[in-house]
Design a protein around this motif. Structure first.
Motif, PDB file in Angstrom:
ATOM      1  N   ARG A 253      40.676  45.135  40.009  1.00 17.39           N
ATOM      2  CA  ARG A 253      40.181  44.002  39.231  1.00 17.39           C
ATOM      3  C   ARG A 253      38.694  44.223  38.977  1.00 17.39           C
ATOM      4  NH1 ARG A 253      41.397  38.548  42.255  1.00 17.39           N
ATOM      5  NH2 ARG A 253      40.379  37.734  40.366  1.00 17.39           N
ATOM      6  N   THR A 254      38.299  44.075  37.719  1.00 11.63           N
ATOM      7  CA  THR A 254      36.928  44.428  37.316  1.00 11.63           C
ATOM      8  C   THR A 254      36.334  43.299  36.493  1.00 11.63           C
ATOM      9  OG1 THR A 254      37.520  46.788  37.276  1.00 11.63           O
ATOM     10  CG2 THR A 254      35.528  46.135  36.087  1.00 11.63           C
ATOM     11  N   HIS A 255      35.060  43.021  36.749  1.00  8.50           N
ATOM     12  CA  HIS A 255      34.352  41.997  35.978  1.00  8.50           C
ATOM     13  C   HIS A 255      32.975  42.551  35.642  1.00  8.50           C
ATOM     14  CE1 HIS A 255      33.554  37.988  34.477  1.00  8.50           C
ATOM     15  NE2 HIS A 255      32.467  37.881  35.223  1.00  8.50           N
ATOM     16  N   ILE A 256      32.688  42.666  34.342  1.00  7.35           N
ATOM     17  CA  ILE A 256      31.400  43.183  33.866  1.00  7.35           C
ATOM     18  C   ILE A 256      30.696  42.035  33.168  1.00  7.35           C
ATOM     19  CG2 ILE A 256      30.268  44.881  32.396  1.00  7.35           C
ATOM     20  CD1 ILE A 256      32.959  46.523  32.755  1.00  7.35           C
ATOM     21  N   THR A 257      29.519  41.676  33.654  1.00 11.41           N
ATOM     22  CA  THR A 257      28.899  40.447  33.172  1.00 11.41           C
ATOM     23  C   THR A 257      27.391  40.475  33.337  1.00 11.41           C
ATOM     24  OG1 THR A 257      28.929  38.033  33.372  1.00 11.41           O
ATOM     25  CG2 THR A 257      29.142  39.286  35.411  1.00 11.41           C
ATOM     26  N   SER A 258      26.733  39.624  32.559  1.00 13.74           N
ATOM     27  CA  SER A 258      25.307  39.333  32.773  1.00 13.74           C
ATOM     28  C   SER A 258      25.141  37.847  33.086  1.00 13.74           C
ATOM     29  CB  SER A 258      24.492  39.707  31.526  1.00 13.74           C
ATOM     30  OG  SER A 258      24.942  38.967  30.397  1.00 13.74           O
ATOM     31  N   ASN A 259      26.233  37.202  33.439  1.00 14.00           N
ATOM     32  CA  ASN A 259      26.225  35.762  33.718  1.00 14.00           C
ATOM     33  C   ASN A 259      26.401  35.520  35.214  1.00 14.00           C
ATOM     34  OD1 ASN A 259      27.738  33.063  34.142  1.00 14.00           O
ATOM     35  ND2 ASN A 259      26.831  32.850  32.106  1.00 14.00           N
ATOM     36  N   PRO A 260      25.404  34.988  35.908  1.00 15.39           N
ATOM     37  CA  PRO A 260      25.518  34.775  37.352  1.00 15.39           C
ATOM     38  C   PRO A 260      26.682  33.872  37.741  1.00 15.39           C
ATOM     39  CG  PRO A 260      23.232  34.585  36.656  1.00 15.39           C
ATOM     40  CD  PRO A 260      24.050  34.658  35.410  1.00 15.39           C
ATOM     41  N   HIS A 261      26.990  32.875  36.921  1.00 17.79           N
ATOM     42  CA  HIS A 261      28.064  31.937  37.265  1.00 17.79           C
ATOM     43  C   HIS A 261      29.414  32.650  37.326  1.00 17.79           C
ATOM     44  CE1 HIS A 261      30.428  28.286  37.491  1.00 17.79           C
ATOM     45  NE2 HIS A 261      31.098  28.660  36.408  1.00 17.79           N
ATOM     46  N   THR A 262      29.726  33.464  36.298  1.00 15.54           N
ATOM     47  CA  THR A 262      31.015  34.158  36.311  1.00 15.54           C
ATOM     48  C   THR A 262      31.048  35.237  37.395  1.00 15.54           C
ATOM     49  OG1 THR A 262      30.360  35.783  34.616  1.00 15.54           O
ATOM     50  CG2 THR A 262      31.348  33.707  33.855  1.00 15.54           C
ATOM     51  N   ALA A 263      29.893  35.827  37.712  1.00 12.94           N
ATOM     52  CA  ALA A 263      29.832  36.809  38.799  1.00 12.94           C
ATOM     53  C   ALA A 263      30.185  36.149  40.132  1.00 12.94           C
ATOM     54  CB  ALA A 263      28.444  37.436  38.864  1.00 12.94           C
ATOM     55  N   LYS A 264      29.657  34.952  40.372  1.00 13.53           N
ATOM     56  CA  LYS A 264      29.947  34.258  41.621  1.00 13.53           C
ATOM     57  C   LYS A 264      31.399  33.801  41.670  1.00 13.53           C
ATOM     58  CE  LYS A 264      25.158  32.837  42.364  1.00 13.53           C
ATOM     59  NZ  LYS A 264      24.162  31.732  42.398  1.00 13.53           N
ATOM     60  N   GLU A 265      31.949  33.406  40.523  1.00 11.29           N
ATOM     61  CA  GLU A 265      33.369  33.061  40.465  1.00 11.29           C
ATOM     62  C   GLU A 265      34.225  34.267  40.847  1.00 11.29           C
ATOM     63  OE1 GLU A 265      34.080  29.512  37.181  1.00 11.29           O
ATOM     64  OE2 GLU A 265      34.202  31.606  36.540  1.00 11.29           O
ATOM     65  N   PHE A 266      33.870  35.437  40.305  1.00 12.58           N
ATOM     66  CA  PHE A 266      34.625  36.645  40.604  1.00 12.58           C
ATOM     67  C   PHE A 266      34.514  36.993  42.085  1.00 12.58           C
ATOM     68  CE2 PHE A 266      35.002  41.353  40.719  1.00 12.58           C
ATOM     69  CZ  PHE A 266      36.275  41.483  40.202  1.00 12.58           C
ATOM     70  N   PHE A 267      33.332  36.853  42.643  1.00 14.00           N
ATOM     71  CA  PHE A 267      33.096  37.108  44.077  1.00 14.00           C
ATOM     72  C   PHE A 267      34.043  36.263  44.927  1.00 14.00           C
ATOM     73  CE2 PHE A 267      30.617  36.042  47.973  1.00 14.00           C
ATOM     74  CZ  PHE A 267      30.483  37.320  48.510  1.00 14.00           C
ATOM     75  N   ASN A 268      34.154  34.991  44.601  1.00 14.63           N
ATOM     76  CA  ASN A 268      35.016  34.089  45.368  1.00 14.63           C
ATOM     77  C   ASN A 268      36.493  34.342  45.086  1.00 14.63           C
ATOM     78  OD1 ASN A 268      32.978  32.630  46.789  1.00 14.63           O
ATOM     79  ND2 ASN A 268      32.478  31.554  44.891  1.00 14.63           N
ATOM     80  N   ASP A 269      36.839  34.649  43.835  1.00  9.75           N
ATOM     81  CA  ASP A 269      38.233  34.931  43.484  1.00  9.75           C
ATOM     82  C   ASP A 269      38.766  36.156  44.215  1.00  9.75           C
ATOM     83  OD1 ASP A 269      38.315  32.765  41.800  1.00  9.75           O
ATOM     84  OD2 ASP A 269      38.075  33.930  39.943  1.00  9.75           O
ATOM     85  N   CYS A 270      37.870  37.098  44.525  1.00  7.81           N
ATOM     86  CA  CYS A 270      38.273  38.326  45.237  1.00  7.81           C
ATOM     87  C   CYS A 270      38.103  38.186  46.745  1.00  7.81           C
ATOM     88  CB  CYS A 270      37.454  39.517  44.727  1.00  7.81           C
ATOM     89  SG  CYS A 270      37.829  39.996  43.028  1.00  7.81           S
ATOM     90  N   GLY A 271      38.050  36.952  47.227  1.00  3.30           N
ATOM     91  CA  GLY A 271      37.920  36.734  48.669  1.00  3.30           C
ATOM     92  C   GLY A 271      36.602  37.198  49.225  1.00  3.30           C
ATOM     93  N   GLN A 272      35.550  37.132  48.385  1.00  2.88           N
ATOM     94  CA  GLN A 272      34.204  37.558  48.786  1.00  2.88           C
ATOM     95  C   GLN A 272      34.195  39.010  49.268  1.00  2.88           C
ATOM     96  OE1 GLN A 272      32.862  34.583  51.594  1.00  2.88           O
ATOM     97  NE2 GLN A 272      32.729  33.012  50.016  1.00  2.88           N
ATOM     98  N   ASN A 273      35.012  39.824  48.572  1.00  5.21           N
ATOM     99  CA  ASN A 273      35.174  41.219  48.976  1.00  5.21           C
ATOM    100  C   ASN A 273      35.118  42.095  47.729  1.00  5.21           C
ATOM    101  OD1 ASN A 273      35.558  43.340  50.759  1.00  5.21           O
ATOM    102  ND2 ASN A 273      37.783  43.139  50.778  1.00  5.21           N
ATOM    103  N   ILE A 274      33.897  42.359  47.235  1.00 10.53           N
ATOM    104  CA  ILE A 274      33.720  43.123  46.008  1.00 10.53           C
ATOM    105  C   ILE A 274      32.655  44.195  46.198  1.00 10.53           C
ATOM    106  CG2 ILE A 274      34.401  41.166  44.565  1.00 10.53           C
ATOM    107  CD1 ILE A 274      31.452  40.822  43.770  1.00 10.53           C
ATOM    108  N   ILE A 275      32.627  45.110  45.237  1.00  9.49           N
ATOM    109  CA  ILE A 275      31.571  46.126  45.203  1.00  9.49           C
ATOM    110  C   ILE A 275      30.836  46.016  43.866  1.00  9.49           C
ATOM    111  CG2 ILE A 275      32.674  47.735  46.809  1.00  9.49           C
ATOM    112  CD1 ILE A 275      32.764  48.641  43.198  1.00  9.49           C
TER     113      ILE A 275
END
Length: 318
Positions: A140-162
């Motif tokens: 699962r990949t999220h490419i963004t310059s938006n902090p809000h969507t980045a934090k959503e992705f962080f939480n959606d992935c169980g706070q387990n991202i690179i």
């Protein structure tokens, strides 16, 4: 004649050209940083003929005699120190225009890989989308310059991202080059996700690894190296942080090999260095491909005959 397009510090080209020389195969090594210094370039076009040449003080090479070219790792050409600093970029762009014109208008030759294919294939978003189309699993990949969507992705992935780069990940200071590695995003980094607004950033779910794979494809030959990166804390997230971990020859399931060859064909590549993950539950996950990737270390560590395959690929249509 085989044309090797690279730079003077390229150890991979050293090995390949030694083999070409030992087999008495005609070749010319073009270290592109020597252009506008010890080497010149000339293109002549008319209604009757076309001519492309690389010229030195005591020799010249007619590129019309090239049958195959290895587009390895060229560097920008030389800019004379007497050139006004404001004009340096202009000079480099003019030289790049000449070289690109040559590569695009040479008579039909075999490229490994063509500059057009390399430029196209280097796009990481394109790679992930194509991998999915040919049947490979991707993170699962999220490419963004938006902090809000980045934090959503962080939480959606169980706070387990690179977090990883979309380009080469090379930052040049005045005195040194720095490499940006792949890193885990921890809870302590959460607020720092606000900095994403300054540049587009690639985030991916963290994939648990049994081991990692560097898969080198030359033509239709597949060379698989298992990198047991999880045996060292230093290389758990990014094996390029080199540590003394085991490297072993691996073997891919037929469906994975077929998908990778379809991927190569779709991008018009004759060489590709793929990074993948083998998970504890037996899945193969595509990460990326480098169309000009390094392979000499694999040959040195486990003896896979990648160099011979590359020489054969360059010479099979001579």
């Amino acid at each position: 004649m085989i044309l090797v397009i690279t730079n003077a510090a390229d150890a991979h080209a050293d090995v390949v050209t030694r083999i070409l020389k030992s087999r008495k195969i005609d070749f010319f090594r073009l270290d592109t940083e020597k252009l506008l210094d010890s080497l010149g370039v000339a293109v002549s076009l008319s209604n009757e003929s076309s001519d492309w040449r690389i010229i030195s003080d005591d020799n010249e090479v007619k590129l019309s005699s090239v049958s195959a070219a290895w587009f390895r790792r060229p560097m920008p050409g030389y800019v004379h120190p007497g050139i006004n600093p404001q004009n340096r970029t202009f000079v480099q762009e003019e030289l790049a225009a000449v070289l690109n014109g040559i590569w695009h208008t040479l008579p039909s030759i075999k490229w490994v890989n063509s500059p057009v294919a390399v430029s196209h294939a280097n796009n990481k978003i394109l790679q992930l989308n194509l991998a999915k189309k040919v049947g490979l699993q991707i993170p699962r990949t999220h490419i963004t310059s938006n902090p809000h969507t980045a934090k959503e992705f962080f939480n959606d992935c169980g706070q387990n991202i690179i977090v990883k780069v979309l380009t080469r990940g090379i930052i040049q200071d005045e005195n040194r080059l720095r490499v940006v590695f792949t890193n885990r995003v921890t809870n302590d980094d959460y607020e720092r996700l606000d900095d994403i607004r300054f540049a587009p950033t690639q985030l991916q779910e963290y994939i648990d690894k049994e081991y990692e794979l560097r898969i080198t494809i030359v033509g239709d030959k597949i060379f698989t190296c298992e990198i047991h990166s999880q045996e060292s804390p230093q290389t758990k997230t990014d094996w390029r942080k080199y540590a003394a971990v085991p490297y072993k020859e691996g073997k891919l399931p037929p469906q994975i090999s077929k998908a990778l060859l379809c991927f190569m064909k779709a991008l018009n590549l004759r060489f590709g260095a793929f990074d993948m993950i083998y998970t504890p539950d037996g899945r193969y996950v595509f990460l990326e491909v480098n169309p000009s990737g390094q392979w000499l270390w694999i040959e040195e560590k486990i003896g896979l005959p990648i160099c011979d395959a590359l020489v054969s690929e360059l010479t099979c249509y001579r």
